[in-house]
Design an enzyme around this catalytic site. Sequence first.
Site, PDB file in Angstrom:
ATOM      1  N   SER A 169       0.849  -1.182   0.000  1.00  0.00           N
ATOM      2  CA  SER A 169       0.000   0.000   0.000  1.00  0.00           C
ATOM      3  C   SER A 169       0.887   1.234   0.000  1.00  0.00           C
ATOM      4  CB  SER A 169      -0.912   0.008   1.227  1.00  0.00           C
ATOM      5  OG  SER A 169      -0.137   0.328   2.364  1.00  0.00           O
ATOM      6  N   LYS A 170       0.231   2.369   0.057  1.00  0.00           N
ATOM      7  CA  LYS A 170       0.933   3.647  -0.033  1.00  0.00           C
ATOM      8  C   LYS A 170       2.014   3.817   1.033  1.00  0.00           C
ATOM      9  CE  LYS A 170      -0.506   8.127  -1.328  1.00  0.00           C
ATOM     10  NZ  LYS A 170      -0.106   8.227  -2.707  1.00  0.00           N
TER      11      LYS A 170
END
Length: 459
Positions: A231-232
């Site tokens: 994820s980010k």
Amino acid sequence: MSQKSPRVRFAPSPTGALHIGGARTALYNWLVARGSGGAFVLRIEDTDRERSTPENVAQIIDALEWLELDWDEGPLSQAERADRHREVIEELVAAGKAYPDPATSEDVRKWKEEHGNIGYRGEPRDVEGAAIRLRMPDEGETVVDDVIRGPVRFENRLADDLVIARGDGSPVYNFAVAVDDADMGITEVIRGDDHLSNTPKQLAVLAAMGAPAPRYAHLPLLHGPDGKKLSKRHGAASVQELRDSGYLPAAVRNYLALLGWGTDDDTTILSTDELVSRFSVDRVGRSSAVFDEKKLRWLNGRYMRDMPLDEYVERVAERLELEGRTVADRDALREACAIAQDKAQTLAEVWPLIAFCFEDPVDDEKAWSKVMKPEVEPALARALEVLRETDPWNAATLEERLEPLVEELGVKARDLYQPLRVAITGTTVSPGIFDSLAVLGTERTLARVEAALSRLRGA
Ligand code: GLU
């Protein structure tokens, strides 16, 4: 026996940016097509009309173009094929392979008259508008012979008859995918692991259509270095972010190819041509692959270093334009790039290294207070004297003249060169000091060292 060329597809749902996992899927499909003389089909799975906006589709296309993954057919729109999906539904109903449900008692009676006692589980609910279900086998198992996972078995008795069209007649996702794969002659489906559980449903649709099943390869999910789903928080998560961070498409392709796939040896630098000739989906590992941006940075740095200078300058110029900077003097940019090429790991890192060649340094106060202590003044003053007399002004002569000062002044080399570096660049990180002085030229160097000395002396 002649083997048919593979036909593969990338089938993104355009719900936003192209994520790194999706980019890897696209790349693997592309490599299979390019390595085999087969075809790469781009199919946009845009049946979710709310999320599939033109902007989202454009983002995916833009990301694939940036990655330089070109397709041979498409982009095809799944939504635009709805009539074809309905046609197949009608055919399957007519052939007695699918049936309306829930249906009126009258429908059920008619159905049973025509097809016998197959199909119905549960009671008709006498409502308007019938979903259409595909008759699924009641016993035995469906085996997905996955290239990566080996055979994965699904017990048929656990699966309901598959809804293939909703009450309003619209075809459902798993049905559309299978029909499209059949119509597009897809021979290998390479996609994320999250679709494994859809595969028995899609196989049932293909079988009902009398279409051959493609070979399936489900790619393990990508994780971050901490073992959590990517994820980010692991840095860049989408292709757009990779581009903004200044990575090169070729390095990204190289790195993504290695996420889950590897050669027999420990080779890590593989040109796209090598990837095309060596990649094989049969060699993709089963365990989840780890996306580690640190490794990508390192690899990107290698690509940056190995690039021909002309191309490097071109890339840097594009990057500067993107950042809204203009460097009109191409020769000066070339000279600056030449001394920074082995230092920057991404395109975004180039400007901070070469900015001092184009604008007056803005003193980084941290660098200044760390390096520019009162005791460096004599060394800097002596360096200035030597610099004033240096001729010709080039890296080799500068080195030849400055080196002896280390012994003469009885200081460590860094206590001579770091102050000089801060004086001419404003920071402690720059290309090699002699190269930096050489590119900056006599006049600007002398002026900056004089200014630094004045500041040091509190003038
Ligand atoms: N549209 C699906 C997705 O974006 C992929 C479907 C497939 O490859 O079969 O996850």
